[in-house]
Enzyme design. Structure first.
Site, PDB file in Angstrom:
ATOM      1  N   ILE A 192      11.632  10.763  -5.098  1.00 21.78           N
ATOM      2  CA  ILE A 192      11.553   9.447  -5.724  1.00 21.78           C
ATOM      3  C   ILE A 192      10.953   8.433  -4.752  1.00 21.78           C
ATOM      4  O   ILE A 192      11.089   8.582  -3.535  1.00 21.78           O
ATOM      5  CB  ILE A 192      12.962   9.003  -6.211  1.00 21.78           C
ATOM      6  CG1 ILE A 192      12.904   7.678  -6.967  1.00 21.78           C
ATOM      7  CG2 ILE A 192      13.968   8.993  -5.075  1.00 21.78           C
ATOM      8  CD1 ILE A 192      14.208   7.301  -7.677  1.00 21.78           C
ATOM      9  N   CYS A 193      10.313   7.420  -5.297  1.00 21.26           N
ATOM     10  CA  CYS A 193       9.778   6.277  -4.564  1.00 21.26           C
ATOM     11  C   CYS A 193       8.591   6.703  -3.699  1.00 21.26           C
ATOM     12  O   CYS A 193       7.589   7.176  -4.216  1.00 21.26           O
ATOM     13  CB  CYS A 193      10.890   5.609  -3.763  1.00 21.26           C
ATOM     14  SG  CYS A 193      10.484   3.975  -3.105  1.00 21.26           S
ATOM     15  N   ALA A 194       8.676   6.560  -2.400  1.00 28.84           N
ATOM     16  CA  ALA A 194       7.603   6.980  -1.507  1.00 28.84           C
ATOM     17  C   ALA A 194       7.682   8.474  -1.192  1.00 28.84           C
ATOM     18  O   ALA A 194       6.693   9.072  -0.766  1.00 28.84           O
ATOM     19  CB  ALA A 194       7.660   6.176  -0.206  1.00 28.84           C
TER      20      ALA A 194
ATOM     21  N   TYR B  68       6.092   5.422  -5.924  1.00 33.44           N
ATOM     22  CA  TYR B  68       6.091   3.979  -5.724  1.00 33.44           C
ATOM     23  C   TYR B  68       4.638   3.496  -5.691  1.00 33.44           C
ATOM     24  O   TYR B  68       3.769   4.175  -5.125  1.00 33.44           O
ATOM     25  CB  TYR B  68       6.792   3.641  -4.405  1.00 33.44           C
ATOM     26  CG  TYR B  68       7.079   2.175  -4.246  1.00 33.44           C
ATOM     27  CD1 TYR B  68       8.168   1.595  -4.879  1.00 33.44           C
ATOM     28  CD2 TYR B  68       6.240   1.378  -3.473  1.00 33.44           C
ATOM     29  CE1 TYR B  68       8.418   0.233  -4.745  1.00 33.44           C
ATOM     30  CE2 TYR B  68       6.492   0.024  -3.329  1.00 33.44           C
ATOM     31  CZ  TYR B  68       7.589  -0.545  -3.972  1.00 33.44           C
ATOM     32  OH  TYR B  68       7.829  -1.886  -3.844  1.00 33.44           O
TER      33      TYR B  68
END
Length: 183
Positions: free
Chosen positions: A102-104, A123
């Site tokens: 998730i995200c970066a 992200y």
């Protein structure tokens, strides 16, 4: 019983990490918080210190059905630089086990060559690091055994997709209703 590991690095986004742990445990998935820092305590990107269950070097990865990489900075960089993380994600991807980020953190999967020909999200601004992937702006993307998500605001649907992957849609829906998420 299904078993999940969540890699935790200093500088991680604590909401992304702990939301997955919380929701997975609510669903009855045995979930290990795995520290990659060589110690059991991890300090998040927002200076929240919490205890993990086990250092990476002592984890029995063969017993896990899936592995999760939370984002955050510099947590994502710390995950990407860790030999246990690199070895486990490559092994799990090769065996068709769940690999979620998730995200970066999907950038770690991309840079490891695991997103080649896959759909993925991350992200904003990290899309170019999803090497070989067809990128998406969807909050959560599932492509085979790879689940990716965009960031802290998508942590709950990300965790629910992990539950659905491991235990089925009915269990994910039960948890969603139980935490009063969505309509």
């Amino acid at each position: 019983m299904k078993k999940l590991g969540v890699f935790m690095a200093d500088g991680c986004e604590e909401i992304e990490a702990l939301t997955v742990v919380d929701i997975a445990r609510r669903a009855g998935i045995e979930t290990a918080m795995i520290s990659v820092s060589g110690k059991k305590e991890v300090t998040s990107s927002h200076n929240v210190t919490f205890k993990t269950d086990i250092p990476a070097e002592f984890m029995d990865y063969d017993m896990l059905d899936g592995i999760v990489l939370p984002g955050g900075m510099p947590g994502t960089l710390n995950l990407g630089a860790n030999s246990y993380v690199q070895s486990v994600i490559a092994d799990f991807a090769e065996k068709g086990k769940l690999v979620a980020a998730i995200c970066a953190a999907p950038s770690v999967l991309g840079e490891a060559g695991l997103l080649q020909g896959k759909k993925a999200t991350s992200y904003p601004g990290f899309e170019e690091k999803l090497l070989g992937a067809e990128t998406s702006l969807n909050p959560v993307v599932v492509d085979g055994n790879i689940i990716t998500s965009r960031g802290m605001g998508t942590a709950i649907p990300f965790a629910l997709e992990i539950v659905a992957y491991l235990l089925g849609e009915d269990k994910a829906e039960e948890i969603r209703k139980g935490i009063i998420y969505g309509n």
